[in-house]
Design a protein around this motif. Structure first.
Motif, PDB file in Angstrom:
ATOM      1  N   GLY A  63      14.236   9.042   5.852  1.00 26.82           N
ATOM      2  CA  GLY A  63      13.671   9.744   7.000  1.00 26.82           C
ATOM      3  C   GLY A  63      12.322   9.182   7.406  1.00 26.82           C
ATOM      4  O   GLY A  63      12.041   9.010   8.600  1.00 26.82           O
ATOM      5  N   MET A  64      11.480   8.864   6.429  1.00 26.17           N
ATOM      6  CA  MET A  64      10.159   8.322   6.731  1.00 26.17           C
ATOM      7  C   MET A  64      10.267   6.940   7.374  1.00 26.17           C
ATOM      8  O   MET A  64       9.563   6.638   8.345  1.00 26.17           O
ATOM      9  N   CYS A  65      11.146   6.088   6.845  1.00 25.67           N
ATOM     10  CA  CYS A  65      11.325   4.744   7.409  1.00 25.67           C
ATOM     11  C   CYS A  65      11.811   4.803   8.856  1.00 25.67           C
ATOM     12  O   CYS A  65      11.308   4.083   9.726  1.00 25.67           O
ATOM     13  N   VAL A  66      12.776   5.681   9.122  1.00 26.74           N
ATOM     14  CA  VAL A  66      13.323   5.805  10.472  1.00 26.74           C
ATOM     15  C   VAL A  66      12.267   6.328  11.438  1.00 26.74           C
ATOM     16  O   VAL A  66      12.064   5.779  12.534  1.00 26.74           O
ATOM     17  N   ASP A  67      11.550   7.380  11.036  1.00 27.09           N
ATOM     18  CA  ASP A  67      10.560   7.991  11.927  1.00 27.09           C
ATOM     19  C   ASP A  67       9.430   7.024  12.270  1.00 27.09           C
ATOM     20  O   ASP A  67       8.989   6.953  13.418  1.00 27.09           O
ATOM     21  N   LEU A  68       8.947   6.280  11.286  1.00 24.38           N
ATOM     22  CA  LEU A  68       7.832   5.368  11.527  1.00 24.38           C
ATOM     23  C   LEU A  68       8.274   4.123  12.289  1.00 24.38           C
ATOM     24  O   LEU A  68       7.536   3.610  13.132  1.00 24.38           O
ATOM     25  N   THR A  69       9.482   3.640  11.996  1.00 21.82           N
ATOM     26  CA  THR A  69       9.977   2.447  12.683  1.00 21.82           C
ATOM     27  C   THR A  69      10.228   2.718  14.168  1.00 21.82           C
ATOM     28  O   THR A  69       9.894   1.900  15.036  1.00 21.82           O
ATOM     29  N   LEU A  70      10.806   3.872  14.464  1.00 21.56           N
ATOM     30  CA  LEU A  70      11.176   4.197  15.841  1.00 21.56           C
ATOM     31  C   LEU A  70      10.125   5.043  16.552  1.00 21.56           C
ATOM     32  O   LEU A  70      10.394   5.580  17.630  1.00 21.56           O
ATOM     33  N   ALA A 121       3.884  10.673   9.844  1.00 19.97           N
ATOM     34  CA  ALA A 121       3.851  10.090   8.504  1.00 19.97           C
ATOM     35  C   ALA A 121       3.754  11.173   7.431  1.00 19.97           C
ATOM     36  O   ALA A 121       4.404  11.086   6.386  1.00 19.97           O
ATOM     37  N   VAL A 122       2.968  12.210   7.708  1.00 21.97           N
ATOM     38  CA  VAL A 122       2.793  13.292   6.736  1.00 21.97           C
ATOM     39  C   VAL A 122       4.064  14.133   6.612  1.00 21.97           C
ATOM     40  O   VAL A 122       4.463  14.538   5.514  1.00 21.97           O
ATOM     41  N   GLY A 123       4.719  14.393   7.752  1.00 19.07           N
ATOM     42  CA  GLY A 123       5.854  15.309   7.740  1.00 19.07           C
ATOM     43  C   GLY A 123       7.211  14.692   7.493  1.00 19.07           C
ATOM     44  O   GLY A 123       8.149  15.404   7.130  1.00 19.07           O
ATOM     45  N   SER A 124       7.346  13.388   7.669  1.00 16.46           N
ATOM     46  CA  SER A 124       8.670  12.762   7.606  1.00 16.46           C
ATOM     47  C   SER A 124       9.336  12.904   6.252  1.00 16.46           C
ATOM     48  O   SER A 124      10.503  13.299   6.157  1.00 16.46           O
ATOM     49  N   PHE A 125       8.621  12.558   5.186  1.00 13.15           N
ATOM     50  CA  PHE A 125       9.235  12.572   3.856  1.00 13.15           C
ATOM     51  C   PHE A 125       9.680  13.975   3.439  1.00 13.15           C
ATOM     52  O   PHE A 125      10.853  14.177   3.100  1.00 13.15           O
ATOM     53  N   PRO A 126       8.779  14.983   3.450  1.00 10.81           N
ATOM     54  CA  PRO A 126       9.235  16.322   3.026  1.00 10.81           C
ATOM     55  C   PRO A 126      10.291  16.918   3.942  1.00 10.81           C
ATOM     56  O   PRO A 126      11.188  17.640   3.482  1.00 10.81           O
ATOM     57  N   ASN A 127      10.208  16.608   5.235  1.00 14.85           N
ATOM     58  CA  ASN A 127      11.185  17.131   6.190  1.00 14.85           C
ATOM     59  C   ASN A 127      12.580  16.581   5.892  1.00 14.85           C
ATOM     60  O   ASN A 127      13.554  17.339   5.762  1.00 14.85           O
ATOM     61  N   ALA A 128      12.686  15.262   5.771  1.00 16.08           N
ATOM     62  CA  ALA A 128      13.989  14.644   5.494  1.00 16.08           C
ATOM     63  C   ALA A 128      14.499  15.012   4.108  1.00 16.08           C
ATOM     64  O   ALA A 128      15.697  15.253   3.914  1.00 16.08           O
TER      65      ALA A 128
END
Length: 251
Positions: free
Chosen positions: A17-24, A57-64
């Motif tokens: 989730g973090m990789c997708v959110d930051l890349t896009l 960046a802060v929310g992506s990991f815990p959210n996914a």
């Protein structure tokens, strides 16, 4: 679900989730500005396309991570026995698991999404300043503005995406006689996600405008007050003194 599977789902889902959110993220910024009621260029155009990235960046990991752990746990529990264990009801199992996963994940996603989208639509501001402004003017409830609309958007998205993704993986795996490679699962996911996004875009527009409503209304209020004082002050004060007129003494 075993402990090893739980940890794998937590870490893999969070990292993905973090990789997708930051890349896009640049595409997400453009999407937010296109959906904004202000219009694309007034919301920033192509300027500062990484505005709001700290919030993502802060929310992506815990959210996914929250989503995939809930999704996998629910799917395992429902498939363990009973009516949901039958193969022909697998799509219903995936729908229920995805819906519950979205409800849990939105508890983390919505606050970060509110701050992120408001910063994206106001690139002159920073993520930290936008967070403080939201808390000061709306309180903690302001961070959950649009929670209901987000859930109403995410659940239909998952109801389309995950059953379709699981079906495409099963079909492709059956036809080639072995489990899919990673790139094949990714292709299935991309197609399922595209279909789900097409179906739920109107709901996504509504969600974005609800989240931005407070900041947009505040900006319009400030602009309105500015225009009011600009056009209703006496001309000498509005334009500034240009000359003095000395009246003749009538006596």
């Amino acid at each position: 679900m075993e402990r090893r599977e739980f940890v794998a789902s937590l870490v893999a889902g969070g990292c993905a989730g973090m990789c997708v959110d930051l890349t896009l993220f640049p595409l997400d910024t453009i999407k937010t500005r296109l959906q904004s009621q202000q219009g694309f260029y007034k919301a920033g155009g192509f300027r500062g396309i990484y505005a709001g990235v700290p919030s993502a960046a802060v929310g992506s990991f815990p959210n996914a991570a929250a989503f995939f752990v809930t999704y996998d746990c629910t799917k395992s529990l429902l498939s363990a026995g009973g009516a949901f264990a039958a193969p022909h009801v697998a799509p219903i199992t995936h729908m229920l698991a995805a819906s519950l996963g979205e409800i849990v994940a939105c508890l983390i996603r919505v606050p970060t999404e509110v701050v992120k989208q408001r910063t994206q639509a106001s690139p002159s501001s920073t993520t930290y300043n936008m967070l403080l402004a939201t808390l000061r003017e709306e309180g903690v409830r302001g961070l959950y503005r649009g929670y209901g609309s987000t859930v109403l958007r995410e659940i239909p998205f998952s109801l389309v995406q995950f059953p379709l993704w699981e079906y495409l993986k099963s079909l492709w795996s059956w036809r080639q006689g072995h489990t899919l490679y990673s790139w094949q699962a990714a292709v299935c996911g991309a197609f399922a996600g595209a279909v789900a996004a097409f179906v739920t875009t109107p709901l996504d527009v509504a969600k974005t405008r609800i989240m931005l409503a407070k900041s947009v209304c505040r900006q319009h209020t400030e602009d309105g007050l500015h225009q009011h004082w600009r056009f209703h002050l006496p001309g000498s004060l509005r334009e500034g003194p240009t000359h003095f007129v000395v009246a003749e003494n009538p006596l």
